[in-house]
Write an enzyme that holds these catalytic residues in place. Structure first.
Site, PDB file in Angstrom:
ATOM      1  N   HIS A  34      -3.416   0.563  -4.676  1.00  0.00           N
ATOM      2  CA  HIS A  34      -2.826  -0.597  -5.348  1.00  0.00           C
ATOM      3  C   HIS A  34      -3.209  -0.551  -6.812  1.00  0.00           C
ATOM      4  O   HIS A  34      -4.389  -0.541  -7.135  1.00  0.00           O
ATOM      5  CB  HIS A  34      -3.358  -1.899  -4.737  1.00  0.00           C
ATOM      6  CG  HIS A  34      -2.817  -2.207  -3.384  1.00  0.00           C
ATOM      7  ND1 HIS A  34      -1.743  -3.039  -3.186  1.00  0.00           N
ATOM      8  CD2 HIS A  34      -3.185  -1.778  -2.163  1.00  0.00           C
ATOM      9  CE1 HIS A  34      -1.488  -3.119  -1.901  1.00  0.00           C
ATOM     10  NE2 HIS A  34      -2.350  -2.358  -1.247  1.00  0.00           N
ATOM     11  N   SER A  60       0.822  -1.211   0.000  1.00  0.00           N
ATOM     12  CA  SER A  60       0.000   0.000   0.000  1.00  0.00           C
ATOM     13  C   SER A  60       0.855   1.258   0.000  1.00  0.00           C
ATOM     14  O   SER A  60       1.690   1.443   0.881  1.00  0.00           O
ATOM     15  CB  SER A  60      -0.868   0.068   1.258  1.00  0.00           C
ATOM     16  OG  SER A  60      -1.793  -0.957   1.268  1.00  0.00           O
ATOM     17  N   ASN A  62       1.629   3.869  10.675  1.00  0.00           N
ATOM     18  CA  ASN A  62       0.845   4.400  11.806  1.00  0.00           C
ATOM     19  C   ASN A  62       1.235   3.590  13.029  1.00  0.00           C
ATOM     20  O   ASN A  62       1.790   2.505  12.893  1.00  0.00           O
ATOM     21  CB  ASN A  62      -0.663   4.231  11.537  1.00  0.00           C
ATOM     22  CG  ASN A  62      -1.014   2.769  11.273  1.00  0.00           C
ATOM     23  OD1 ASN A  62      -0.813   2.268  10.158  1.00  0.00           O
ATOM     24  ND2 ASN A  62      -1.514   2.086  12.281  1.00  0.00           N
ATOM     25  N   MET A  75      -1.714  -6.755   7.114  1.00  0.00           N
ATOM     26  CA  MET A  75      -2.728  -7.671   6.584  1.00  0.00           C
ATOM     27  C   MET A  75      -2.235  -8.415   5.345  1.00  0.00           C
ATOM     28  O   MET A  75      -3.044  -8.815   4.499  1.00  0.00           O
ATOM     29  CB  MET A  75      -3.998  -6.885   6.247  1.00  0.00           C
ATOM     30  CG  MET A  75      -4.541  -6.053   7.397  1.00  0.00           C
ATOM     31  SD  MET A  75      -5.949  -5.047   6.890  1.00  0.00           S
ATOM     32  CE  MET A  75      -6.128  -3.953   8.312  1.00  0.00           C
ATOM     33  N   SER A  76      -0.935  -8.579   5.236  1.00  0.00           N
ATOM     34  CA  SER A  76      -0.408  -9.228   4.020  1.00  0.00           C
ATOM     35  C   SER A  76       0.874  -9.991   4.337  1.00  0.00           C
ATOM     36  O   SER A  76       1.098 -10.389   5.474  1.00  0.00           O
ATOM     37  CB  SER A  76      -0.117  -8.149   2.962  1.00  0.00           C
ATOM     38  OG  SER A  76       0.942  -7.305   3.377  1.00  0.00           O
ATOM     39  N   ALA A 133       2.830  -1.834   4.207  1.00  0.00           N
ATOM     40  CA  ALA A 133       2.583  -0.813   5.217  1.00  0.00           C
ATOM     41  C   ALA A 133       2.083  -1.568   6.446  1.00  0.00           C
ATOM     42  O   ALA A 133       1.318  -2.516   6.318  1.00  0.00           O
ATOM     43  CB  ALA A 133       1.528   0.161   4.727  1.00  0.00           C
ATOM     44  N   HIS A 160      -4.948  -9.490  -1.411  1.00  0.00           N
ATOM     45  CA  HIS A 160      -5.074  -9.706   0.027  1.00  0.00           C
ATOM     46  C   HIS A 160      -6.135 -10.763   0.316  1.00  0.00           C
ATOM     47  O   HIS A 160      -7.161 -10.838  -0.367  1.00  0.00           O
ATOM     48  CB  HIS A 160      -5.483  -8.403   0.725  1.00  0.00           C
ATOM     49  CG  HIS A 160      -4.498  -7.292   0.575  1.00  0.00           C
ATOM     50  ND1 HIS A 160      -4.527  -6.426  -0.480  1.00  0.00           N
ATOM     51  CD2 HIS A 160      -3.452  -6.917   1.362  1.00  0.00           C
ATOM     52  CE1 HIS A 160      -3.536  -5.553  -0.346  1.00  0.00           C
ATOM     53  NE2 HIS A 160      -2.867  -5.828   0.754  1.00  0.00           N
ATOM     54  N   HIS A 184      -7.204   4.457   6.726  1.00  0.00           N
ATOM     55  CA  HIS A 184      -6.396   4.102   5.552  1.00  0.00           C
ATOM     56  C   HIS A 184      -5.739   5.362   4.980  1.00  0.00           C
ATOM     57  O   HIS A 184      -4.640   5.304   4.424  1.00  0.00           O
ATOM     58  CB  HIS A 184      -7.272   3.412   4.508  1.00  0.00           C
ATOM     59  CG  HIS A 184      -6.494   2.841   3.357  1.00  0.00           C
ATOM     60  ND1 HIS A 184      -5.472   1.924   3.526  1.00  0.00           N
ATOM     61  CD2 HIS A 184      -6.570   3.059   2.010  1.00  0.00           C
ATOM     62  CE1 HIS A 184      -4.963   1.608   2.338  1.00  0.00           C
ATOM     63  NE2 HIS A 184      -5.614   2.285   1.407  1.00  0.00           N
ATOM     64  N   TYR A 190      -8.107 -10.626   2.767  1.00  0.00           N
ATOM     65  CA  TYR A 190      -9.355  -9.949   3.190  1.00  0.00           C
ATOM     66  C   TYR A 190     -10.221  -9.514   2.016  1.00  0.00           C
ATOM     67  O   TYR A 190     -11.392  -9.192   2.179  1.00  0.00           O
ATOM     68  CB  TYR A 190      -9.072  -8.750   4.112  1.00  0.00           C
ATOM     69  CG  TYR A 190      -8.320  -7.598   3.482  1.00  0.00           C
ATOM     70  CD1 TYR A 190      -8.929  -6.736   2.570  1.00  0.00           C
ATOM     71  CD2 TYR A 190      -6.998  -7.358   3.810  1.00  0.00           C
ATOM     72  CE1 TYR A 190      -8.243  -5.687   1.990  1.00  0.00           C
ATOM     73  CE2 TYR A 190      -6.298  -6.314   3.250  1.00  0.00           C
ATOM     74  CZ  TYR A 190      -6.925  -5.487   2.335  1.00  0.00           C
ATOM     75  OH  TYR A 190      -6.230  -4.463   1.761  1.00  0.00           O
ATOM     76  N   GLU A 191      -9.651  -9.502   0.814  1.00  0.00           N
ATOM     77  CA  GLU A 191     -10.456  -9.164  -0.357  1.00  0.00           C
ATOM     78  C   GLU A 191     -11.356 -10.331  -0.756  1.00  0.00           C
ATOM     79  O   GLU A 191     -12.202 -10.191  -1.630  1.00  0.00           O
ATOM     80  CB  GLU A 191      -9.553  -8.779  -1.536  1.00  0.00           C
ATOM     81  CG  GLU A 191      -8.813  -7.470  -1.310  1.00  0.00           C
ATOM     82  CD  GLU A 191      -7.807  -7.163  -2.416  1.00  0.00           C
ATOM     83  OE1 GLU A 191      -8.217  -6.512  -3.393  1.00  0.00           O
ATOM     84  OE2 GLU A 191      -6.647  -7.572  -2.308  1.00  0.00           O
TER      85      GLU A 191
HETATM   86  N1  HPA Z   1      -2.944  -2.790  11.420  1.00  0.00           N
HETATM   87  C1  HPA Z   1      -3.057  -3.694  10.426  1.00  0.00           C
HETATM   88  N2  HPA Z   1      -2.668  -3.456   9.182  1.00  0.00           N
HETATM   89  C2  HPA Z   1      -2.128  -2.264   8.920  1.00  0.00           C
HETATM   90  C3  HPA Z   1      -1.966  -1.278   9.896  1.00  0.00           C
HETATM   91  C4  HPA Z   1      -2.405  -1.566  11.226  1.00  0.00           C
HETATM   92  O1  HPA Z   1      -2.302  -0.740  12.154  1.00  0.00           O
HETATM   93  N3  HPA Z   1      -1.401  -0.197   9.290  1.00  0.00           N
HETATM   94  C5  HPA Z   1      -1.209  -0.544   7.985  1.00  0.00           C
HETATM   95  N4  HPA Z   1      -1.644  -1.782   7.760  1.00  0.00           N
END
Ligand code: HPA
Length: 269
Positions: free
Chosen positions: A58, A27, A232, A208-209, A110, A80, A244, A82-83
């Site tokens: 993406h 990302s 973050n 998440m990847s 990320a 992903h 996001h 989750y998709e």
């Molecule tokens: N949690 C999960 N996935 C993420 C995060 C997070 O804080 N930041 C970027 N991808």
């Protein structure tokens, strides 16, 4: 012909040969592919067997060309779990890259910082990972042509590549953290209680990847280097909600360092 073989032949019909270095750009990090010279660009939708990527930030294409003189194939955007894609689809591009000759895979993402000494904007070498997906891409009948039934994961992230990245980062003056990446399914971000749990478990960053792709890559005998951009701090650490947009803003802010680091590392591979 297997699906992997079909996708490989399609890609090889667009370019003479695939380089041995593959990049998966997470990302906000897909901009790296814009630096690739003499690019051959192949939208995922054109490649047999590839699903199409849906997440904002993406792009969904394969870019093959030179990064400051070194030939690479980059995935601008990934698939992903989750998709709604199966683990087979999430890891399919890695299988195809491997079949087409990629032996070293640089995976980026990320991630949220769990380690309280981290700050948004830090870059982190993935020292190791924790699979919290609740599943594994290798579940099912093993294809012995791809790899062994029970692959060793004790050096999933190649020690020499971690070392190379650390040396390179200090040479070019880019600060680099190192830590354990926890892979969660998402798409909801973690709760503060989950973040505390993941910290207790030994996690430094969460995303998440990456974990599925790395398992498939190691299964296939590839050497892996992982780099997270701490976009973050994970939930509950700072007194602010996660969005996001923040992820995209931070990756945008640190992309220069990220680009410099990846480019310098790739040059030495
Ligand atoms: N949690 C999960 N996935 C993420 C995060 C997070 O804080 N930041 C970027 N991808």
């Amino acid at each position: 012909m297997t699906q992997i073989e079909e996708a490989k032949q399609f890609i090889l019909s667009k370019t003479d040969n695939l380089p041995d270095i593959g990049l998966i750009l997470g990302s906000g990090l897909g901009v790296l592919a814009d630096d690739i010279q003499n690019p051959v660009t192949i939208p995922y939708t054109d490649i047999p067997g590839f699903p199409s990527s849906t997440v904002a930030g993406h792009k969904g294409q394969l870019v093959i060309g030179e990064l400051e003189g070194t030939r690479v194939v980059a995935m601008q955007g990934r698939f992903h779990f989750y998709e709604g894609y199966s683990m087979d689809l999430v890891t399919f591009p890695v299988r195809v890259m491997k079949a087409a000759g990629v032996s070293t895979l640089v995976v980026t993402n990320a991630a949220g910082g769990i380690n309280e000494s981290f700050e948004a904007g830090d870059l982190m070498i993935i020292d190791d990972h924790i699979n919290q997906f609740g599943t594994n891409p290798l579940i099912g009948k093993n294809d012995d042509a791809l790899g062994v039934r029970f692959p060793d994961m004790s050096q999933a992230y190649a020690p020499e590549l971690k070392q190379l990245a650390e040396t390179t980062a200090s040479e070019i003056g880019v600060a680099l953290k190192k830590g354990v990446y926890v892979g969660n399914t998402g798409p909801s971000y973690e709760t503060p209680a989950e973040v505390r749990m993941l910290r207790t478990l030994g996690g430094d960053a969460v995303g998440m990847s990456t974990v599925p792709e790395v398992i498939a890559a190691v299964h296939g005998g590839m050497k892996v280097l992982g780099i997270s951009c701490i976009s973050n701090m994970a939930a509950g650490i700072l007194d602010q909600p996660l969005t996001h947009d923040e992820v995209m803003e931070t990756t945008e802010r640190v992309k220069q360092d990220f680009l410099q680091l990846v480019t310098a590392v790739v040059k030495k591979l």
